[in-house]
Motif scaffolding. Structure first.
Motif, PDB file in Angstrom:
ATOM      1  N   ILE A 278     -45.174  -8.602  -5.994  1.00  0.00           N
ATOM      2  CA  ILE A 278     -43.871  -8.035  -6.376  1.00  0.00           C
ATOM      3  C   ILE A 278     -43.845  -7.705  -7.871  1.00  0.00           C
ATOM      4  CG2 ILE A 278     -41.415  -8.625  -6.674  1.00  0.00           C
ATOM      5  CD1 ILE A 278     -41.566 -10.014  -3.916  1.00  0.00           C
ATOM      6  N   LEU A 279     -44.316  -8.651  -8.700  1.00  0.00           N
ATOM      7  CA  LEU A 279     -44.275  -8.400 -10.147  1.00  0.00           C
ATOM      8  C   LEU A 279     -45.206  -7.258 -10.559  1.00  0.00           C
ATOM      9  CD1 LEU A 279     -44.034 -12.008 -11.655  1.00  0.00           C
ATOM     10  CD2 LEU A 279     -42.271 -10.242 -11.584  1.00  0.00           C
ATOM     11  N   LEU A 280     -46.370  -7.146  -9.914  1.00  0.00           N
ATOM     12  CA  LEU A 280     -47.271  -6.029 -10.231  1.00  0.00           C
ATOM     13  C   LEU A 280     -46.589  -4.689  -9.989  1.00  0.00           C
ATOM     14  CD1 LEU A 280     -50.777  -7.114  -8.850  1.00  0.00           C
ATOM     15  CD2 LEU A 280     -50.268  -6.459 -11.203  1.00  0.00           C
ATOM     16  N   GLN A 281     -45.839  -4.604  -8.880  1.00  0.00           N
ATOM     17  CA  GLN A 281     -45.163  -3.338  -8.558  1.00  0.00           C
ATOM     18  C   GLN A 281     -44.020  -3.053  -9.531  1.00  0.00           C
ATOM     19  OE1 GLN A 281     -46.585  -1.441  -6.457  1.00  0.00           O
ATOM     20  NE2 GLN A 281     -47.948  -2.978  -5.635  1.00  0.00           N
ATOM     21  N   VAL A 282     -43.271  -4.103  -9.897  1.00  0.00           N
ATOM     22  CA  VAL A 282     -42.179  -3.921 -10.866  1.00  0.00           C
ATOM     23  C   VAL A 282     -42.777  -3.445 -12.192  1.00  0.00           C
ATOM     24  CG1 VAL A 282     -40.394  -5.103 -12.221  1.00  0.00           C
ATOM     25  CG2 VAL A 282     -40.693  -5.669  -9.801  1.00  0.00           C
ATOM     26  N   PHE A 283     -43.815  -4.145 -12.645  1.00  0.00           N
ATOM     27  CA  PHE A 283     -44.415  -3.800 -13.935  1.00  0.00           C
ATOM     28  C   PHE A 283     -45.069  -2.421 -13.900  1.00  0.00           C
ATOM     29  CE2 PHE A 283     -44.957  -8.613 -14.778  1.00  0.00           C
ATOM     30  CZ  PHE A 283     -43.695  -8.678 -15.353  1.00  0.00           C
ATOM     31  N   GLN A 284     -45.672  -2.089 -12.751  1.00  0.00           N
ATOM     32  CA  GLN A 284     -46.313  -0.771 -12.651  1.00  0.00           C
ATOM     33  C   GLN A 284     -45.306   0.337 -12.955  1.00  0.00           C
ATOM     34  OE1 GLN A 284     -47.394   1.277  -8.876  1.00  0.00           O
ATOM     35  NE2 GLN A 284     -49.493   0.777  -9.388  1.00  0.00           N
ATOM     36  N   GLN A 285     -44.069   0.173 -12.471  1.00  0.00           N
ATOM     37  CA  GLN A 285     -43.032   1.176 -12.735  1.00  0.00           C
ATOM     38  C   GLN A 285     -42.486   1.085 -14.155  1.00  0.00           C
ATOM     39  OE1 GLN A 285     -42.782   3.683 -10.758  1.00  0.00           O
ATOM     40  NE2 GLN A 285     -44.326   2.527  -9.642  1.00  0.00           N
ATOM     41  N   PHE A 286     -42.397  -0.161 -14.689  1.00  0.00           N
ATOM     42  CA  PHE A 286     -41.824  -0.310 -16.026  1.00  0.00           C
ATOM     43  C   PHE A 286     -42.833  -0.055 -17.144  1.00  0.00           C
ATOM     44  CE2 PHE A 286     -38.240  -2.092 -13.771  1.00  0.00           C
ATOM     45  CZ  PHE A 286     -37.187  -1.586 -14.524  1.00  0.00           C
ATOM     46  N   ILE A 427     -36.236   4.143 -11.265  1.00  0.00           N
ATOM     47  CA  ILE A 427     -36.692   4.876 -12.452  1.00  0.00           C
ATOM     48  C   ILE A 427     -36.447   6.378 -12.264  1.00  0.00           C
ATOM     49  CG2 ILE A 427     -38.747   5.525 -13.786  1.00  0.00           C
ATOM     50  CD1 ILE A 427     -38.058   2.762 -14.526  1.00  0.00           C
ATOM     51  N   ALA A 428     -36.758   6.885 -11.043  1.00  0.00           N
ATOM     52  CA  ALA A 428     -36.563   8.321 -10.780  1.00  0.00           C
ATOM     53  C   ALA A 428     -35.086   8.700 -10.913  1.00  0.00           C
ATOM     54  CB  ALA A 428     -37.072   8.675  -9.380  1.00  0.00           C
ATOM     55  N   ILE A 450     -44.202  -3.577 -21.592  1.00  0.00           N
ATOM     56  CA  ILE A 450     -45.671  -3.687 -21.629  1.00  0.00           C
ATOM     57  C   ILE A 450     -46.089  -5.030 -22.237  1.00  0.00           C
ATOM     58  CG2 ILE A 450     -47.773  -2.700 -22.662  1.00  0.00           C
ATOM     59  CD1 ILE A 450     -46.418   0.095 -22.171  1.00  0.00           C
ATOM     60  N   VAL A 451     -45.339  -5.506 -23.238  1.00  0.00           N
ATOM     61  CA  VAL A 451     -45.619  -6.825 -23.833  1.00  0.00           C
ATOM     62  C   VAL A 451     -45.445  -7.928 -22.770  1.00  0.00           C
ATOM     63  CG1 VAL A 451     -44.864  -8.518 -25.551  1.00  0.00           C
ATOM     64  CG2 VAL A 451     -44.951  -6.075 -26.146  1.00  0.00           C
ATOM     65  N   VAL A 452     -44.351  -7.835 -21.994  1.00  0.00           N
ATOM     66  CA  VAL A 452     -44.092  -8.826 -20.929  1.00  0.00           C
ATOM     67  C   VAL A 452     -45.233  -8.803 -19.907  1.00  0.00           C
ATOM     68  CG1 VAL A 452     -42.506  -9.459 -19.046  1.00  0.00           C
ATOM     69  CG2 VAL A 452     -41.582  -8.628 -21.227  1.00  0.00           C
ATOM     70  N   MET A 453     -45.713  -7.598 -19.578  1.00  0.00           N
ATOM     71  CA  MET A 453     -46.802  -7.462 -18.603  1.00  0.00           C
ATOM     72  C   MET A 453     -48.080  -8.156 -19.072  1.00  0.00           C
ATOM     73  SD  MET A 453     -45.978  -3.496 -17.909  1.00  0.00           S
ATOM     74  CE  MET A 453     -47.662  -3.033 -17.701  1.00  0.00           C
ATOM     75  N   GLY A 454     -48.385  -8.003 -20.374  1.00  0.00           N
ATOM     76  CA  GLY A 454     -49.579  -8.644 -20.918  1.00  0.00           C
ATOM     77  C   GLY A 454     -49.502 -10.164 -20.781  1.00  0.00           C
ATOM     78  N   LEU A 455     -48.331 -10.727 -21.060  1.00  0.00           N
ATOM     79  CA  LEU A 455     -48.141 -12.186 -20.944  1.00  0.00           C
ATOM     80  C   LEU A 455     -48.285 -12.631 -19.487  1.00  0.00           C
ATOM     81  CD1 LEU A 455     -45.108 -12.542 -23.389  1.00  0.00           C
ATOM     82  CD2 LEU A 455     -47.483 -13.255 -23.812  1.00  0.00           C
TER      83      LEU A 455
END
Length: 490
Positions: A278-286, A427-428, A450-455
């Motif tokens: 779930i988080l990968l998909q959220v981050f992929q869009q953000f 997002i769309a 992107i910073v949150v994704m790295g963490l």
């Protein structure tokens, strides 16, 4: 176990053709992502369906950031993803009950119906229903194709084979940009060609369904053990598949004890992959990628490129997207998943901050960027797209498809697909309004994510390179400093 599996396979023409035909599902999805932004910037299309937006576009003193801000125009793009969200849960059931191949076949049929209705649209409602049919096709395709590719791939090539889905997504986006570039001068029906040609990748997928076999795991899961063994021999290209066959049978027997896969997602073995999927998909869009890809032509027009110049810039970013995905195919099973994701976070962060800074200082509500700065922004967008294409793009689909145990694989992956579609549609639907309100600062908004994704990658995402998909619990989750706490009572 890993060695037995990895040595016991041979790459044959049939095996490669299975991978390629299934990956046409990605071409379908990519074509749609690429076509939407180009079509929604075409004057003939706007005059017919969104005359208010066209009028606003014509005003001499238009606001650079707000000229395309229209909820109905954004609904044209986002309605597809909302219908894909709902469809992915039905696709999960179809995937388990009917198998991977029939579900892929259904995806192609829905998509073809959507292409025909969209191209023939005379009224706005026809356009939206066409988008919804496209969405059902995307929901069924995106639920099934990554699972199919992961299940037929030999372990040592699993990452590379699965990334073929994302490679074909990027090729679809690139082809769509070329089509938009060609049809933008075909007045008044260029947009019909753009939307109607979506039937071509779907037709190729339909033909592919007569070539590919269902996956061994899917056949065995449905009690067709002998067919499953025959399919396993076919996709491995060798006769000695006993070790892997027994592993799949053991995973199936365990899975059969599970009567409610969606309920079982809350059990220890499925919680880590569910949270990560779930988080990968959220981050992929953000990361902001679909904002860039959907609206690349519109975005470049905002920076002052003329209409065809904007489409040409989108073609350039599309080409970068395709080329960079090959990096991922080469590196994912050598370097691993985590390093690619972390390197990309650094590159995307620098690119987004630089784009935001240039636009904040130099692009006011009226006027345009000078030529040099506009070219710099295109280069930065390419740098950004490049890093996404070898990391969060493909790995957002690969990791969820390889980490769930068999009993919750289709149910868990349905959550990944539906989360992707939910956040893609958000997002769309919101991007053009956010661009209008936040202006250049929208790029700083995505930078923060992107910073949150790295963490997230550093602390919660384990490496899954080279681990058999039915051994994830013992070899990955029970060894991870955070996730192993879920298993302390076992």
């Amino acid at each position: 176990m890993t060695t037995a599996q990895s040595n016991n396979s041979k790459i044959t023409v049939y095996v490669v053709s299975c991978w390629i035909f299934a990956a046409f599902g990605g071409l379908m999805f990519g074509y749609d992502i690429g076509i939407s932004g180009g079509v929604s910037g075409m004057d003939d299309f706007l005059i017919k369906f969104f005359p208010n937006v066209y009028d606003r576009k014509l005003h001499a003193k238009e606001n650079n950031y707000c000229k395309y801000d229209d909820q109905l125009l954004q609904l044209f793009t986002s309605s597809l993803y909302l219908s894909a969200l709902v469809a992915s849960f039905f696709a999960s059931k179809a995937c388990s009950a009917l198998g991977r191949r029939p579900t892929i076949f259904m995806a192609a049929l829905f998509f073809i119906a959507g292409a025909i209705l969209s191209a023939a649209s005379e009224h706005r409602w026809m356009l939206i229903v066409g988008r919804i049919l496209f969405g059902v096709g995307v929901g069924f395709g995106n639920e099934t194709v990554p699972l199919f590719l992961t299940e037929v791939a030999p372990i040592q090539l699993r990452g590379a084979v699965n990334i073929m889905f994302q490679l074909f997504v990027t090729i679809g986006i690139f082809i769509a940009n070329l089509v938009n570039y060609a049809t933008s001068t075909m007045h008044p029906n260029g947009w019909r060609w753009s939307l109607g040609l979506a039937a071509v990748p779907a037709f190729l997928l339909l033909v592919g369904c007569f070539v590919i076999t269902d996956t061994p795991a899917s056949l065995i899961e449905r009690g067709k053990d002998e067919q499953g063994k025959a399919a396993l021999k076919k996709v491995r290209g060798v006769d000695d598949v006993e070790v892997e066959y027994k592993e799949i049978i053991a995973a199936r027997d365990e899975a059969m004890a599970v009567k409610h896969p969606f309920r079982n997602l809350m059990k220890a073995a499925s919680v880590p992959p569910l949270v990560i999927a779930i988080l990968l998909q959220v981050f992929q869009q953000f990361t902001g990628i679909n904002a860039i890809m959907f609206y690349a032509p519109v975005l470049f027009q905002t920076m002052g490129f003329k209409s065809d110049g904007a489409l040409l810039s989108a073609v350039i970013t599309g080409l970068v997207n395709v080329g960079s995905t090959f990096v991922s195919i080469y590196a994912v099973d050598k370097v691993g998943r985590r390093k690619l994701l972390l390197q990309a976070c650094c590159q995307m962060l620098i690119s987004q901050l630089a784009i935001g800074s240039i636009l904040a200082v130099n692009l006011k509500e009226t006027g345009t960027l000078d030529r040099t700065l506009a070219a710099v922004v295109v280069v930065l967008v390419c740098t950004y797209v490049m890093s996404f294409a070898w990391s969060w793009g493909p790995l957002g689909w690969l990791i969820p498809s390889e980490t769930f145990p068999m009993e919750t694989r289709t149910a868990g992956f349905a959550f990944a697909v539906s989360t992707n579609m939910l956040f893609t549609s958000l997002i769309a639907q919101a991007f053009l309004t956010m661009l209008c309100k936040m202006q250049a600062y929208i790029f700083f908004f995505f930078s923060g994510w992107i910073v949150v994704m790295g963490l997230f990658v550093i602390f919660l995402l384990p490496e899954t390179k080279g681990v058999p998909i039915d051994s994830m619990v013992d070899q990955v989750w029970k060894q991870h400093p955070v996730w192993k706490k879920l298993f302390k009572n076992e």
